[in-house]
Every structure is written in C-alpha cells, then in structure tokens.
Scaffold this active site. Structure first.
Site, PDB file in Angstrom:
ATOM      1  N   LYS A 288       0.775  -0.958  -0.091  1.00 41.39           N
ATOM      2  CA  LYS A 288      -0.550   0.194  -0.113  1.00 41.39           C
ATOM      3  C   LYS A 288       0.999   0.899   0.132  1.00 41.39           C
ATOM      4  O   LYS A 288       0.788   2.040  -0.489  1.00 41.39           O
ATOM      5  CB  LYS A 288      -1.050   0.350   1.459  1.00 41.39           C
ATOM      6  CG  LYS A 288      -1.984  -1.128   1.435  1.00 41.39           C
ATOM      7  CD  LYS A 288      -2.588  -0.679   2.211  1.00 41.39           C
ATOM      8  CE  LYS A 288      -2.261   0.005   3.599  1.00 41.39           C
ATOM      9  NZ  LYS A 288      -1.498  -1.447   4.741  1.00 41.39           N
TER      10      LYS A 288
ATOM     11  N   ARG B 261     -10.461   1.382   8.234  1.00 43.52           N
ATOM     12  CA  ARG B 261      -9.533  -0.412   8.949  1.00 43.52           C
ATOM     13  C   ARG B 261     -10.598  -0.970   9.570  1.00 43.52           C
ATOM     14  O   ARG B 261     -10.451  -2.340   9.743  1.00 43.52           O
ATOM     15  CB  ARG B 261      -8.220  -0.166   9.652  1.00 43.52           C
ATOM     16  CG  ARG B 261      -6.888  -0.272   8.459  1.00 43.52           C
ATOM     17  CD  ARG B 261      -5.796  -0.031   9.788  1.00 43.52           C
ATOM     18  NE  ARG B 261      -4.877  -0.474   9.145  1.00 43.52           N
ATOM     19  CZ  ARG B 261      -3.461   0.184   9.140  1.00 43.52           C
ATOM     20  NH1 ARG B 261      -3.735   0.795   8.515  1.00 43.52           N
ATOM     21  NH2 ARG B 261      -2.324  -0.646   9.210  1.00 43.52           N
TER      22      ARG B 261
ATOM     23  N   ARG C  85      12.363  -4.507   5.242  1.00 47.85           N
ATOM     24  CA  ARG C  85      11.435  -3.226   5.299  1.00 47.85           C
ATOM     25  C   ARG C  85      12.133  -1.703   5.630  1.00 47.85           C
ATOM     26  O   ARG C  85      12.564  -2.357   6.348  1.00 47.85           O
ATOM     27  CB  ARG C  85      10.128  -3.425   4.959  1.00 47.85           C
ATOM     28  CG  ARG C  85       9.481  -1.953   4.870  1.00 47.85           C
ATOM     29  CD  ARG C  85       8.268  -2.254   3.935  1.00 47.85           C
ATOM     30  NE  ARG C  85       7.164  -2.533   5.604  1.00 47.85           N
ATOM     31  CZ  ARG C  85       5.848  -2.012   5.843  1.00 47.85           C
ATOM     32  NH1 ARG C  85       5.057  -1.956   4.292  1.00 47.85           N
ATOM     33  NH2 ARG C  85       5.069  -2.671   6.989  1.00 47.85           N
TER      34      ARG C  85
ATOM     35  N   ARG D 193      10.842  -0.282  10.709  1.00 46.52           N
ATOM     36  CA  ARG D 193       9.494   0.153  11.537  1.00 46.52           C
ATOM     37  C   ARG D 193       9.475  -0.646  12.746  1.00 46.52           C
ATOM     38  O   ARG D 193       9.615  -1.499  12.619  1.00 46.52           O
ATOM     39  CB  ARG D 193       7.906   0.172   9.877  1.00 46.52           C
ATOM     40  CG  ARG D 193       7.883   1.390   9.863  1.00 46.52           C
ATOM     41  CD  ARG D 193       7.043   0.900   8.732  1.00 46.52           C
ATOM     42  NE  ARG D 193       5.889   0.245   9.937  1.00 46.52           N
ATOM     43  CZ  ARG D 193       4.364   0.266   8.939  1.00 46.52           C
ATOM     44  NH1 ARG D 193       3.865   0.536   8.041  1.00 46.52           N
ATOM     45  NH2 ARG D 193       3.175  -0.029  10.653  1.00 46.52           N
TER      46      ARG D 193
ATOM     47  N   ARG E 257      -0.691  -7.927  13.650  1.00 48.18           N
ATOM     48  CA  ARG E 257      -1.441  -6.663  12.778  1.00 48.18           C
ATOM     49  C   ARG E 257      -1.748  -7.573  11.246  1.00 48.18           C
ATOM     50  O   ARG E 257      -2.851  -7.053  10.401  1.00 48.18           O
ATOM     51  CB  ARG E 257       0.290  -5.932  11.876  1.00 48.18           C
ATOM     52  CG  ARG E 257       0.514  -4.675  13.225  1.00 48.18           C
ATOM     53  CD  ARG E 257       1.968  -4.701  12.384  1.00 48.18           C
ATOM     54  NE  ARG E 257       1.979  -3.441  11.720  1.00 48.18           N
ATOM     55  CZ  ARG E 257       2.319  -3.498  10.459  1.00 48.18           C
ATOM     56  NH1 ARG E 257       3.946  -4.319  10.983  1.00 48.18           N
ATOM     57  NH2 ARG E 257       2.651  -2.982   9.189  1.00 48.18           N
TER      58      ARG E 257
HETATM   59  P1  AMP Z   1       0.391   1.462   8.988  1.00 47.63           P
HETATM   60  O1  AMP Z   1       1.622   2.514   8.269  1.00 47.63           O
HETATM   61  O2  AMP Z   1      -0.998   1.772   7.838  1.00 47.63           O
HETATM   62  O3  AMP Z   1       1.043  -0.221   8.290  1.00 47.63           O
HETATM   63  O4  AMP Z   1      -0.330   1.994  10.120  1.00 47.63           O
HETATM   64  C1  AMP Z   1       0.664   1.431  10.958  1.00 47.63           C
HETATM   65  C2  AMP Z   1      -0.090   1.345  12.478  1.00 47.63           C
HETATM   66  O5  AMP Z   1      -0.835   2.370  12.743  1.00 47.63           O
HETATM   67  C3  AMP Z   1      -1.107   0.345  12.327  1.00 47.63           C
HETATM   68  O6  AMP Z   1      -0.775  -0.704  12.475  1.00 47.63           O
HETATM   69  C4  AMP Z   1      -2.256   0.998  13.332  1.00 47.63           C
HETATM   70  O7  AMP Z   1      -1.639   0.552  14.783  1.00 47.63           O
HETATM   71  C5  AMP Z   1      -2.265   2.479  13.352  1.00 47.63           C
HETATM   72  N1  AMP Z   1      -3.397   2.583  12.494  1.00 47.63           N
HETATM   73  C6  AMP Z   1      -2.833   3.493  10.970  1.00 47.63           C
HETATM   74  N2  AMP Z   1      -3.907   3.313  10.583  1.00 47.63           N
HETATM   75  C7  AMP Z   1      -4.854   3.100  11.500  1.00 47.63           C
HETATM   76  C8  AMP Z   1      -6.284   3.035  10.954  1.00 47.63           C
HETATM   77  N3  AMP Z   1      -7.211   3.362  10.166  1.00 47.63           N
HETATM   78  N4  AMP Z   1      -7.216   3.005  12.299  1.00 47.63           N
HETATM   79  C9  AMP Z   1      -6.914   1.858  13.165  1.00 47.63           C
HETATM   80  N5  AMP Z   1      -5.360   2.489  13.778  1.00 47.63           N
HETATM   81  C10 AMP Z   1      -4.124   2.581  12.398  1.00 47.63           C
END
Ligand code: AMP
Length: 216
Positions: A14, A88, A127, A161, A172
């Site tokens: 993504k 999400r 990554r 990360r 996750r």
């Molecule tokens: P990502 O970079 O999109 O993988 O997001 C990293 C982390 O941010 C996720 O594992 C969640 O803990 C939090 N997060 C990001 N977007 C959301 C969302 N829309 N709702 C809830 N938690 C989020």
C-alpha cells in the site's frame, strides 16, 4: 477527481503504491500510518496515544482515527485524494461515507491488494523507510541506489519500522483478518471494489491500478 482507498494487509504494498499514485495522478495522499508515526516522533498527544497501540500491533480506536481523517480532509484543498490505511474497520468505512456525503463527495474506487500470506513476512522483514519523505525500500527486493540513503530525498539513515518485527507483524495480520476484512464485502456491495494481484512486481501493480482508475 479521483477519490480512492487502498486496502490490503501489512506488506501488501500500500505504501509503495500510494506514493507512485500520488506522483502519477497528483493526488493528495492521506496515509494514516504515516500521520501517526510522525505524531509519535513529535510526541504530540495523538502520537503518545497512538504509539502504544501501534507497538502492540493493535488498531488505534475508531473515534481517534475518524477525528484524524476529519482534520486531514479539512486541510486538503483538492476534492481528489488517496487514502492509505483508512478505513480499517466497518465503523471507519461508514464514518468516511458520512464525512464525504457532508461535503457532497463520494469514493470512486477501492483497490484491494490481494497477497499470499506466507510471503508477507519476507516482504516486511527487510523493509526500510525514509523518516523524512516516507519512501519505502527493501534490502533485498527494492534496495536504494546508495545503501542506507533515500533515493527520493537523500535522507540518511533509512530505518526499519518498530512494528515490523515478526511477532508484531503476526498480530497485525490477525487484526487485518478480524477487523479490516469485513469492509471488503461492504465496498463490493457498493460496486466500488477492485481486486488487484499484489504479488506482481510494483510497476505491474501500479499499471493495473492506474488502468482500473482510468475506467472510473
Ligand atoms: P500502517 O502504516 O498503515 O501499517 O499503520 C501502522 C499502524 O498505525 C497500524 O498497525 C495501527 O496501529 C495504526 N493505524 C494506522 N491507520 C489506522 C486506522 N485507520 N485505524 C486504526 N489504527 C490505524
């Protein structure tokens, strides 16, 4: 203008695709993970709250995230945007529809990046992320031209990360199945869903997404 959501499990691509689409289509990118990581780095109230959920591989509560997107939508000038990482949950998807409706807008497309689950660990494992411009790299599959230096903005060093370790990744992925997957039928029923094979090379994935958006 295009208003599109990118959906997929962690490691689906993504982040990589959202940066390509942003550049190709000139869209505003609203990436909730990036917003939260920045807030955590700056130790704002949002960042401190989000950090503990992110470190545990859990979702930040819906109410907080809906507020984050409401603010972000209020800040952009354009009516075209790309959402990476939001919604999400079903509650977030419904709230997004309401927010857009209030602005006289609606989504044009939802792209679901389909992946083979057993490949996600190896994708996530090497990554690397640029903390300045959020470009993402991979030690094996997509290394930067100069080791540890961002191809996009020249920033160094690149970082892994903190939630990309194998244990947190497993959580996750489980969260994705339980909380995020139910929004796939929600968007399918609205005839917005396009499934793209996320296991292709990144340029092939971009091409398929762009073709799909052209038809919209
Ligand atoms: P990502 O970079 O999109 O993988 O997001 C990293 C982390 O941010 C996720 O594992 C969640 O803990 C939090 N997060 C990001 N977007 C959301 C969302 N829309 N709702 C809830 N938690 C989020």
């Amino acid at each position: 203008m295009v208003r599109v959501v990118l959906l997929g499990p962690p490691g689906a691509g993504k982040g990589t695709q959202s940066h390509v689409l942003k550049a190709e289509l000139g869209l505003d990118l609203l990436a909730t993970g990036e917003i939260l990581r920045r807030a955590a780095d700056e130790q704002t109230a949002l960042g401190r709250l989000a950090q503990s959920f992110m470190e545990q591989g859990k979702l930040v509560p819906d109410k907080v995230m809906i507020g984050v997107i409401e603010d972000a939508l209020g800040e952009i000038q354009s009516t075209g945007f790309l959402l990476d990482g939001f919604p999400r949950t079903l509650a977030q998807a419904r709230a997004l529809d309401e927010m857009l409706e209030q602005r006289g807008l609606a989504l044009n497309a939802v792209i679901f990046l389909e992946t083979e689950e057993e490949k996600l660990v190896e994708r996530i494992r090497g990554r690397l992320l640029c903390s300045r411009c959020n470009a993402s790299f991979h030690t094996q599959f997509c290394p930067p031209a100069v080791p540890d230096v961002c191809d996009e903005c020249g920033h160094t060093p690149l970082m892994a990360r903190s939630d990309d370790d194998v244990e947190t990744l497993a959580k996750r992925i489980a969260v994705f199945h339980k909380q995020t997957e139910p929004i796939i039928p929600y968007y399918r029923e609205k005839a917005l869903l396009h499934t793209v094979d996320g296991m292709q090379t990144p340029p092939a994935v971009s091409k398929e997404i762009l073709n799909c958006l052209k038809k919209r």
